[in-house]
Scaffold this motif. Structure first.
Motif, PDB file in Angstrom:
ATOM      1  N   GLU A  96      25.458  54.824   4.803  1.00 43.37           N
ATOM      2  CA  GLU A  96      26.073  55.201   6.086  1.00 43.37           C
ATOM      3  C   GLU A  96      26.008  56.707   6.281  1.00 43.37           C
ATOM      4  O   GLU A  96      25.672  57.189   7.369  1.00 43.37           O
ATOM      5  N   SER A 101      23.105  53.014   9.759  1.00 41.56           N
ATOM      6  CA  SER A 101      24.284  52.257  10.168  1.00 41.56           C
ATOM      7  C   SER A 101      24.228  50.816   9.685  1.00 41.56           C
ATOM      8  O   SER A 101      23.223  50.127   9.840  1.00 41.56           O
ATOM      9  N   SER A 148      20.774  51.950  16.333  1.00 44.08           N
ATOM     10  CA  SER A 148      21.859  52.816  15.862  1.00 44.08           C
ATOM     11  C   SER A 148      22.184  53.921  16.850  1.00 44.08           C
ATOM     12  O   SER A 148      23.314  54.398  16.898  1.00 44.08           O
ATOM     13  N   GLY A 182      23.563  48.007  14.214  1.00 40.58           N
ATOM     14  CA  GLY A 182      23.241  48.960  13.162  1.00 40.58           C
ATOM     15  C   GLY A 182      21.745  49.094  12.943  1.00 40.58           C
ATOM     16  O   GLY A 182      20.926  48.658  13.762  1.00 40.58           O
ATOM     17  N   HIS A 183      21.391  49.658  11.816  1.00 39.68           N
ATOM     18  CA  HIS A 183      20.005  50.000  11.505  1.00 39.68           C
ATOM     19  C   HIS A 183      19.144  48.786  11.177  1.00 39.68           C
ATOM     20  O   HIS A 183      17.925  48.884  11.158  1.00 39.68           O
TER      21      HIS A 183
END
Length: 203
Positions: A96, A101, A148, A182-183
């Protein structure tokens, strides 16, 4: 009960640890001896083994969610130490902090990620991206699915020209689409991602 991985040195295989491993098991420890790549006489390709392959073999024997004591004999210390340097993933907090993310990932996804991730070869991760002067790549239709960070932010970074990761986007007539997560959208929002890919691919 300790989990112990025994790594032999030059010229030796797992057999070199037989007596020690047996004694450790009798004491209740979970002891495993390893024959490193290059040291198995039955392997026809053993002379092609590398230090990196030996380090990966050590990592392959270590589950990420357990504490393992690694005992290295003599020259076995080199691949063992290298293994500590190329371990597949940092902890989640570090990921993180590095900007990756984890939003949208449940415990099952994280466990699978940790279990199956492998280290990226240094020659790939550290290699500079060298592009030709040919304009042909700029004509390839491109869509950037933004996870992200938002599409607006990607375009701002592109236009500012200060972030090398976004510099090439200034040369490409790309479409930007938001998919907030997120990623790793292939786990956190896989249905929506698949729908977007399908739609874009079938235009």
């Amino acid at each position: 009960m300790a989990r112990i991985l025994l790594v032999p040195g030059f010229w030796l295989g797992a057999w070199a640890w037989d007596d020690v491993a047996a004694d450790l098991r009798a004491r209740g420890d979970d002891a495993l001896a390893l024959t490193l790549p290059g040291l198995d006489p039955a392997d026809d390709d053993r002379l092609d083994a590398t230090l990196e392959m030996q380090a990966q073999a050590i990592l392959d024997e270590i589950a990420s969610d357990e504490t393992v004591v690694v005992v290295a004999h003599s020259a076995g210390a080199a691949p063992t130490y290298l293994a500590t340097d190329i371990a597949p993933l940092p902890d989640w907090d570090q990921l993180e902090a590095d900007g990756n993310s984890l939003a949208g990932l449940d415990e099952v996804s994280l466990a699978r990620f940790r279990e199956r991730a492998v280290s990226e070869p240094t020659g790939i991760a550290a290699a500079p991206l060298r592009l030709s002067d040919s304009p042909a790549r700029l004509a390839i239709p491109t869509t950037v699915i933004c996870n992200s960070i938002t599409a607006d932010m990607v375009e701002q970074l592109r236009d500012a020209g200060q972030e090398p990761l976004f510099a090439e986007l200034a040369e490409i007539d790309a479409e930007y689409i938001d998919l907030p997560t997120g990623h790793w959208p292939m786990w956190s929002r896989y249905k929506e991602l698949a729908e977007l890919i399908h739609t874009i691919a079938n235009r």
